[in-house]
Design a protein around this motif. Structure first.
Motif, PDB file in Angstrom:
ATOM      1  N   SER A  55      -2.406  -4.532  -1.469  1.00  0.00           N
ATOM      2  CA  SER A  55      -1.614  -4.424  -2.700  1.00  0.00           C
ATOM      3  C   SER A  55      -2.509  -4.305  -3.920  1.00  0.00           C
TER       4      SER A  55
ATOM      5  N   LEU B  68      -3.367  -0.881  -4.489  1.00  0.00           N
ATOM      6  CA  LEU B  68      -2.271  -0.121  -5.089  1.00  0.00           C
ATOM      7  C   LEU B  68      -2.150  -0.394  -6.588  1.00  0.00           C
TER       8      LEU B  68
ATOM      9  N   LEU C  87      -2.939   4.723   0.843  1.00  0.00           N
ATOM     10  CA  LEU C  87      -1.616   4.499   0.247  1.00  0.00           C
ATOM     11  C   LEU C  87      -1.632   4.798  -1.249  1.00  0.00           C
ATOM     12  N   SER C  88      -2.718   4.449  -1.916  1.00  0.00           N
ATOM     13  CA  SER C  88      -2.852   4.750  -3.336  1.00  0.00           C
ATOM     14  C   SER C  88      -2.857   6.262  -3.570  1.00  0.00           C
TER      15      SER C  88
ATOM     16  N   ILE D 161       0.714   7.547  -3.165  1.00  0.00           N
ATOM     17  CA  ILE D 161       1.489   7.235  -4.371  1.00  0.00           C
ATOM     18  C   ILE D 161       1.127   8.214  -5.485  1.00  0.00           C
TER      19      ILE D 161
ATOM     20  N   PHE E 213       3.557  10.588  -7.640  1.00  0.00           N
ATOM     21  CA  PHE E 213       3.510  10.362  -9.077  1.00  0.00           C
ATOM     22  C   PHE E 213       3.266  11.669  -9.823  1.00  0.00           C
TER      23      PHE E 213
END
Length: 194
Positions: free
Chosen positions: A25, A28, A63-64, A67, A71
């Protein structure tokens, strides 16, 4: 910012079984906190060791990147800004290969998501982008997490010796300039000429 990073790492370290989830997390949240990817990868090596830290960093970085993919398409103005920056730094028509992007990610001062934009431009869709992103994230996650584990294994004696060895280099690599005031320079010169 450094204090915030240290606080979050202490929080993750005390997380127990949830520490890997907190660490992922943290990857992220990294763009929102303006922390470099390298700092987090090194922290993963310190907290979890080279193997587990690499796996957790790889999951978090990928995962970043995913995203970032969503985005950029949801906010076209952000995409235009990234493209302007890319045009200034890399060139508008330059297309990097996946291998080049993997090597460029190892350089600490190159913006991580700028390279993700380069990947986005050469990918045919989300699946291809995710695969390319995963492959280009492997070197950065492995190398910097290994550095983190290496740092965590140093004893205070070795850290002290390393600092003592670096100290002479600070002196030798100093700026070697002499400052002479205007009046002193011309005052000395006028005495010599008379």
């Amino acid at each position: 910012m450094e204090l915030l990073g240290n606080y979050l790492l202490a929080f993750i370290e005390g997380g127990g079984l949830f520490a890997p989830i907190l660490f992922i997390s943290f990857h992220l949240l990294r763009p929102l906190l303006f922390l470099p990817v390298i700092f987090i990868c090194i922290s993963g090596g310190i907290l979890f060791g080279a193997i587990a830290g690499t796996v957790y960093s790889l999951i978090g970085i990928t995962l970043s990147s995913i995203i970032f993919y969503f985005f950029v398409y949801k906010m076209p103005k952000s995409m235009q800004r990234f493209q302007k920056v890319k045009g200034k730094i890399i060139g508008k028509q330059a297309a990097l290969t996946t291998s080049q992007i993997a090597l460029l990610r190892l350089i600490p001062f190159i913006h991580f998501h700028l390279l993700s934009l380069c990947l986005l431009e050469i990918s045919s869709g989300l699946k291809d982008y995710t695969k390319s992103s995963f492959l280009t994230n492997i070197p950065i996650a492995f190398i910097y997490t290994s550095i983190g584990q290496w740092i965590s294994n140093l004893t205070p004696l070795y850290i002290g010796l390393s600092l003592l060895i670096l100290l002479p280099f600070v002196y030798l690599l100093r700026r070697k300039e002499i400052y002479i005031k205007w009046q002193e320079f011309f005052h000395v010169q006028t005495r010599e000429s008379t």
